[in-house]
Enzyme design. Structure first.
Site, PDB file in Angstrom:
ATOM      1  CG  ASN A  45      -0.168  -0.101   2.503  1.00 31.38           C
ATOM      2  OD1 ASN A  45       0.578   0.801   2.862  1.00 31.38           O
ATOM      3  ND2 ASN A  45      -0.318  -1.225   3.204  1.00 31.38           N
TER       4      ASN A  45
ATOM      5  CE  LYS B 161       8.247 -11.834 -14.563  1.00 32.73           C
ATOM      6  NZ  LYS B 161       8.835 -11.320 -15.772  1.00 32.73           N
TER       7      LYS B 161
ATOM      8  N   PRO C 259      -2.268 -12.278  10.213  1.00 32.78           N
ATOM      9  CG  PRO C 259      -0.244 -12.473  11.325  1.00 32.78           C
ATOM     10  CD  PRO C 259      -0.886 -12.697   9.985  1.00 32.78           C
ATOM     11  CG  ASP C 260      -5.593  -7.237  13.942  1.00 27.78           C
ATOM     12  OD1 ASP C 260      -4.828  -6.544  14.637  1.00 27.78           O
ATOM     13  OD2 ASP C 260      -6.565  -6.776  13.326  1.00 27.78           O
TER      14      ASP C 260
ATOM     15  CG  PHE D 287      -2.840   5.336  13.392  1.00 22.44           C
ATOM     16  CD1 PHE D 287      -1.854   5.152  14.339  1.00 22.44           C
ATOM     17  CD2 PHE D 287      -3.027   6.606  12.854  1.00 22.44           C
ATOM     18  CE1 PHE D 287      -1.061   6.214  14.755  1.00 22.44           C
ATOM     19  CE2 PHE D 287      -2.239   7.672  13.254  1.00 22.44           C
ATOM     20  CZ  PHE D 287      -1.252   7.477  14.209  1.00 22.44           C
TER      21      PHE D 287
ATOM     22  CE  LYS E 152     -10.591  -0.996  10.917  1.00 23.03           C
ATOM     23  NZ  LYS E 152      -9.993  -0.239   9.845  1.00 23.03           N
TER      24      LYS E 152
HETATM   25  O1  PMT Z   1       2.849   6.057   6.633  1.00 23.56           O
HETATM   26  P1  PMT Z   1       2.204   7.370   6.191  1.00 23.56           P
HETATM   27  O2  PMT Z   1       2.348   7.601   4.716  1.00 23.56           O
HETATM   28  O3  PMT Z   1       2.685   8.530   7.014  1.00 23.56           O
HETATM   29  O4  PMT Z   1       0.633   7.244   6.438  1.00 23.56           O
HETATM   30  C1  PMT Z   1       0.152   7.145   7.725  1.00 23.56           C
HETATM   31  C2  PMT Z   1      -1.001   6.140   7.816  1.00 23.56           C
HETATM   32  C3  PMT Z   1      -2.189   6.662   7.025  1.00 23.56           C
HETATM   33  C4  PMT Z   1      -0.568   4.768   7.266  1.00 23.56           C
HETATM   34  C5  PMT Z   1      -1.333   6.006   9.338  1.00 23.56           C
HETATM   35  O5  PMT Z   1      -1.680   7.259   9.869  1.00 23.56           O
HETATM   36  C6  PMT Z   1      -2.461   5.031   9.565  1.00 23.56           C
HETATM   37  O6  PMT Z   1      -3.642   5.364   9.487  1.00 23.56           O
HETATM   38  N1  PMT Z   1      -2.079   3.740   9.876  1.00 23.56           N
HETATM   39  C7  PMT Z   1      -3.009   2.633   9.997  1.00 23.56           C
HETATM   40  C8  PMT Z   1      -3.195   1.977   8.658  1.00 23.56           C
HETATM   41  C9  PMT Z   1      -4.078   0.751   8.724  1.00 23.56           C
HETATM   42  O7  PMT Z   1      -3.651  -0.309   8.377  1.00 23.56           O
HETATM   43  O8  PMT Z   1      -5.286   0.956   9.259  1.00 23.56           O
HETATM   44  P2  PMT Z   1      -6.413  -0.221   9.420  1.00 23.56           P
HETATM   45  O9  PMT Z   1      -7.631   0.574   9.750  1.00 23.56           O
HETATM   46  O10 PMT Z   1      -6.430  -1.107   8.268  1.00 23.56           O
HETATM   47  O11 PMT Z   1      -5.922  -1.020  10.703  1.00 23.56           O
HETATM   48  C10 PMT Z   1      -6.322  -0.699  12.026  1.00 23.56           C
HETATM   49  C11 PMT Z   1      -5.176  -0.933  12.976  1.00 23.56           C
HETATM   50  O12 PMT Z   1      -4.861  -2.332  12.999  1.00 23.56           O
HETATM   51  C12 PMT Z   1      -3.901  -0.212  12.628  1.00 23.56           C
HETATM   52  O13 PMT Z   1      -3.325   0.248  13.831  1.00 23.56           O
HETATM   53  C13 PMT Z   1      -3.040  -1.282  11.962  1.00 23.56           C
HETATM   54  O14 PMT Z   1      -1.653  -1.043  12.175  1.00 23.56           O
HETATM   55  C14 PMT Z   1      -3.503  -2.524  12.677  1.00 23.56           C
HETATM   56  N2  PMT Z   1      -3.439  -3.762  11.887  1.00 23.56           N
HETATM   57  C15 PMT Z   1      -4.149  -3.902  10.756  1.00 23.56           C
HETATM   58  C16 PMT Z   1      -4.136  -5.105  10.075  1.00 23.56           C
HETATM   59  C17 PMT Z   1      -3.340  -6.147  10.580  1.00 23.56           C
HETATM   60  N3  PMT Z   1      -3.269  -7.302   9.958  1.00 23.56           N
HETATM   61  N4  PMT Z   1      -2.627  -5.967  11.704  1.00 23.56           N
HETATM   62  C18 PMT Z   1      -2.666  -4.796  12.369  1.00 23.56           C
HETATM   63  O15 PMT Z   1      -2.021  -4.640  13.396  1.00 23.56           O
END
Ligand code: PMT
Length: 398
Positions: free
Chosen positions: A210, A289, A305-306, A323, A337
């Site tokens: 991403n 590939k 995994p989360d 976040f 969340k």
């Molecule tokens: O890196 P930048 O370009 O500065 O951008 C910042 C950002 C937009 C990436 C950052 O501010 C942000 O929002 N990060 C969270 C991105 C994300 O994956 O959000 P989510 O809503 O999909 O996930 C929720 C939370 O679970 C997040 O804290 C994420 O780190 C966590 N997660 C998600 C999926 C996963 N498999 N494991 C996780 O721990």
């Protein structure tokens, strides 16, 4: 321990009679344990010799923007990144106007534009110049941008006038500077931060990922360091430099990030998940590939995994901040969340906009926890990170 202990400070000296007092400022900052580098504008050199400042600071004084020798040593961008604080004392009326307009016509003004550090100015000018609407407007603009204004004092001026405009005394400047570091707020604490994207390989040359640049997570790492924490930064592949005083672990996939996070979080006090983790990975990573297979192809994915939920479940005493990157119904999804992943707080981030969120230099977010919420309007990620750390510590008595 002094709040300036181990802090890296650039003292910017601009042209004005108060420049002689900046020698005393260097001494006082060093007495408090700060490491000081001096940058002088050409006009400052008319009032105090760079050699004096060099002898006092124990470091070469930086004066030229376009000096190949200096750039080969510690160039202006490196200096800008090095600092925890850019203190401009004295700050002349001209230099403050220069800051307002974002000029980069001297080494000091270029550093001002490039630095993610806290910026403070101690104005010094004639009382009529200070009272001029242009100076007042410039001061207000700088304050709105988060620049700290120290002073000025009132009294008899070098020109014989009486009124406000004199630079504050070195002791008062250093005391004010000490208060800028919410230092000790996280002293003795360990903060673990994830940042950047993960990459999930499909074959040896392709991956799912991403647009995360790591800027938000890296800014949080810097802010936590400034607040005195021991910081472990677990980063996916990004192109930016990590803060110098953190322990950096580089990872690629979500599974790598999970193992590094679990290891780092054990015994830590705070875990902040700013990383954009890929929710799915390829069910099988092809060893060779993948060859073109007609007009369509299907890739089988399985759930990753989360990380943040796993870390929270494994460490019940840990303060865990996630976040939520959302493009619609931001608060509703963020609250979901917060509860589902059993987090202490979540930071809701609108990622539908190009001026904030992914890869932008600025961000606008809302902090949400079980009892309260707080909106942080648009500002630089460096400033936002400091504000988030400050809010987290004061709100939750960490
Ligand atoms: O890196 P930048 O370009 O500065 O951008 C910042 C950002 C937009 C990436 C950052 O501010 C942000 O929002 N990060 C969270 C991105 C994300 O994956 O959000 P989510 O809503 O999909 O996930 C929720 C939370 O679970 C997040 O804290 C994420 O780190 C966590 N997660 C998600 C999926 C996963 N498999 N494991 C996780 O721990």
């Amino acid at each position: 321990m002094s709040s300036l202990s181990n802090k890296r400070i650039i003292l910017g000296v601009t042209g004005g009679i108060a420049a002689y007092k900046s020698a005393e400022v260097v001494r006082r900052l060093q007495d408090q344990g700060a490491e000081v580098r001096v940058v002088m504008t050409p006009a400052a050199g008319e009032f105090i010799r760079p050699l004096t400042m060099q002898a006092l600071s124990g470091n070469p004084v930086h004066t030229e923007l376009l000096d190949s020798d200096a750039e080969a040593g510690m160039g202006h961008i490196e200096l800008a990144r090095w600092a925890d604080l850019l203190l401009i004392a004295p700050a002349s009326a001209d230099f403050m106007a220069n800051m307002v307009h974002g000029r980069a016509d001297s080494l000091l003004s270029a550093i001002h534009l490039a630095t993610p550090a806290i910026v403070a100015v101690a104005p010094a000018m004639n009382q009529a110049m200070w009272a001029h609407p242009a100076s007042l407007a410039n001061t207000a603009t700088l304050q709105e941008r988060g620049v700290h204004i120290i002073g000025p004092d009132a009294g008899i001026q070098a020109c014989g006038d009486v009124g406000p405009g004199r630079m504050q005394q070195p002791d008062s400047i250093v005391e004010a500077v000490g208060k800028l570091f919410k230092n000790g707020q996280l002293a003795g604490k360990t903060v673990v931060i994830t940042a950047g994207p993960t990459r999930e390989a499909l074959d040896p040359v392709r991956y799912i990922s991403n647009h995360s640049s790591g800027k938000m997570g890296y800014a949080l790492a810097q802010a936590a360091i400034e607040a005195g924490a021991k910081v472990r930064l677990i980063s996916g592949p990004v192109d930016i430099a990590a803060p110098e005083r953190c322990q950096l672990t580089r990872v690629v996939s979500a599974e790598d990030m999970l193992s590094a996070s679990l290891e780092a979080a054990a015994g830590a006090d705070v875990f902040i998940a700013a990383a954009a983790v890929a929710d799915y990975r390829a069910s099988t990573i092809e060893p060779q590939k993948i060859k073109k297979q007609g007009d369509q192809m299907t890739v089988s994915l399985e759930k990753n995994p989360d990380i943040v939920a796993t870390v929270a479940a494994a460490n019940p005493a840990l303060f865990v901040v996630g976040f939520a990157a959302e493009t619609q119904d931001i608060e509703t999804y963020a609250r979901d969340k917060l509860v589902r992943k059993k987090l202490s707080a979540i930071i809701a981030n609108d990622v539908s906009r190009s001026d904030v969120g992914f890869n932008a230099d600025e961000n606008e977010v809302s902090w949400i926890d079980a009892d309260s919420s707080k909106v942080f309007s648009k500002r630089s990620k460096a400033q936002l990170a400091r504000d988030i750390i400050e809010h987290m510590v004061s709100q939750h008595k960490l």
